[in-house]
Structures are given as C-alpha cells and as structure tokens.
Scaffold this motif. Structure first.
Motif, PDB file in Angstrom:
ATOM      1  N   ASP A 176      11.995  86.418  48.887  1.00 35.75           N
ATOM      2  CA  ASP A 176      13.126  86.008  47.935  1.00 35.75           C
ATOM      3  C   ASP A 176      14.248  86.851  48.301  1.00 35.75           C
ATOM      4  O   ASP A 176      15.394  86.924  47.980  1.00 35.75           O
ATOM      5  N   TYR A 204       9.252  88.762  42.458  1.00 36.64           N
ATOM      6  CA  TYR A 204       9.981  88.225  43.547  1.00 36.64           C
ATOM      7  C   TYR A 204       9.170  88.829  45.052  1.00 36.64           C
ATOM      8  O   TYR A 204       8.627  89.810  44.733  1.00 36.64           O
ATOM      9  N   THR A 255      18.067  84.771  37.577  1.00 34.57           N
ATOM     10  CA  THR A 255      18.372  85.886  38.739  1.00 34.57           C
ATOM     11  C   THR A 255      19.236  86.583  38.472  1.00 34.57           C
ATOM     12  O   THR A 255      18.951  88.004  38.632  1.00 34.57           O
TER      13      THR A 255
END
Ligand SMILES: [Zn+2]
Length: 287
Positions: A176, A204, A255
C-alpha cells in the motif's frame, strides 16, 4: 507555509501538477499523458502546514519536465540539435523514456511526433526545474538554520500495477505504501521506522525500497550525517484515485484522513528529536 508553530519538516510533491503548459506540444491523448501524474498527492498531504511543516508542490506536470531527475538525464535521441551540456542518461530514461523530459507515456506511447529543440528543453529547465529545485533547497536550508536539523518527505503515488510497469516479477503483491531511503543512505533507520509504524498501525502494508528506493531529490538532500533526513513515500493509487479518470475514488477521504494522522505522528517524532539532542545523527556509530 506552516499554519501553526513551525517544525523541522519540509514536504515536497514534485509529480502532482496537472496544469499543462501551452507550449508543451504533445501529440498523445491527454488521458494517456495524465497517467504519468501523481495526481492529488499534494491534496492527500495538504495538512502538512497544519502540523507546522512546509509543503512545496509543482503545478506543471512531470511529463513536461521531471524535477525529480537530474538535469543531465537527457534522452539525446529526442532532440533536433545537439545538447550543449553534460549528458548522463539514467536507465529509466533509456529504457522507459522517463528521463528529465519524458519521451514516452507509462504505456510506452510516444509523447511527441516531432523532435524537440534544445532551446525548448532549456526553457523548461529555467522556468520549472530550477525554480522548483531552488524552492525546496531554500526551505530545507531555512529549516536547518532554524532547528539545526531538517526532515524531508518526498511525496509520490504509484500505479497499482507498478511491478508490471517496471517489468518486474514479485512474489508478493504491491504494498500500500512504499518507503524509499536509498537503501538506508538518505535517512536514519529510526525515521524510516517511525513512518513505517505509523502506516502499519492504521492497517497499511508497507515495504521498504521495493520497488522504489528513491530518486534525485532525496539523493541530493538526504544526508543524515549532516543533519538532513530525506524519505520518499509512494502511496498505491488504488487507495485514493480512479486511475482512469484521475478523480478521487471512494477510498479517498479515508486515505486522506489516515495521511493526516501519519503527519501528526511524524510531527511528534520530529519535535522529540529536536528537543532531545542525544538522538542526534542516529546513523552514526558510537566510537
Ligand atoms: Zn512520483
């Protein structure tokens, strides 16, 4: 500029620009050309000034001129007349057409149906490359003058098919977040650890230097022995962007919130390091 008490943090986003200059003269579909951008990376990290950092980002697109390449990274085959200066073309320039001025898109389509004059490249260097590089150098110089040290985040995003694009086969899926520290040369292990932990704590998957270890900007500035630590951060585009339309996707808001949280963790790390001189130059071995 910082919107609160300044801290020793400078962030830069060299590839998120999406204002295409009138004199670009490309002959490929704009939708294809835009896939070279790290679209919206400046927006993802827009809270850097809220934690006291400085955020520098380009408006011009990286396919026009790439400020994260050395100005000697020239593909002479795309020029109509001899380049007057030094040439040191990188492997990515020669194999993928991604040097200082791109000749190919990320799908390997030719960006131009013409040769470029050296004066055209020189103009892009003078109007975009030099001002961007100067702005970053100045911000880091001022930060070191104020705090004795500086931490530099060089911000990017990567296509979700990065391994394919690079022609690599990987046993594991693309992470990620990819942190690049030039294999330990551009910042202290403690700083890389701090950013790794901050992302991992939010779920992540993080990899270090795989598949991107960093490019020219962290090579220039990342010198932990002299008090400047640089780390490259690549976020997987599928976590925030529709890679076809270049619009935010359904995951964007989450995000962006997570990145803002990571910024607060980094700010706390930096303030602790500045306050406690015993942590200085953690890459140096005890005599
Ligand atoms: Zn980038």
């Amino acid at each position: 500029m910082p919107q609160t008490a300044p801290i020793a943090l400078v962030c830069d986003s060299p590839h998120s620009g999406s204002t295409y200059p009138d004199d670009f003269g490309y002959s490929v579909a704009l939708s294809d050309l835009r896939k070279c951008e790290d679209t919206l990376v400046d927006a993802l990290w827009a809270d850097a000034p809220k934690v006291g950092g400085t955020l520098i980002h380009a408006h011009f697109p990286r396919s026009y001129i790439d400020t994260n390449r050395a100005c000697t990274d020239i593909e002479v085959a795309m020029l109509s007349d001899p380049w007057p200066g030094e040439v040191q073309a990188s492997e990515r320039c020669l194999t993928l057409g991604n040097g200082l001025v791109f000749s190919k898109t990320t799908t390997l389509a030719d960006i131009y149906d013409r040769k470029l004059a050296t004066s055209e490249i020189q103009r892009r260097i003078d109007s975009c490359w030099k001002p961007y590089r100067s702005a970053l150098s100045e911000a880091l110089r001022n930060t070191r003058a104020a705090f004795g040290r500086a931490w530099h985040l060089n911000l990017h995003s990567m296509p979700s098919n990065a391994y394919e694009r690079l022609g690599r086969v990987s046993d594991t899926p693309l992470a990620d977040v990819v942190l690049g520290d030039l294999h330990g040369r551009s910042c202290s292990p403690a700083f890389t650890r701090c950013v790794t932990d901050a992302f991992q704590a939010l779920g992540y998957r993080v990899s270090i230097n795989d598949p991107y270890a960093g490019q020219d900007l962290i090579r220039e500035h990342g010198q932990p022995g002299t008090g400047c630590e640089s780390l490259q951060i690549e976020i997987n585009r599928k976590l925030y962007l529709d890679e076809e339309t270049r619009e935010p996707n359904a995951r964007y808001s989450q995000t962006r919130r997570d990145v803002s949280h990571v910024l607060r963790v980094i700010a706390a790390f930096i303030q602790a390091e500045v306050a406690n001189p015993t942590h200085r130059h953690t890459t140096e071995k005890t005599p």
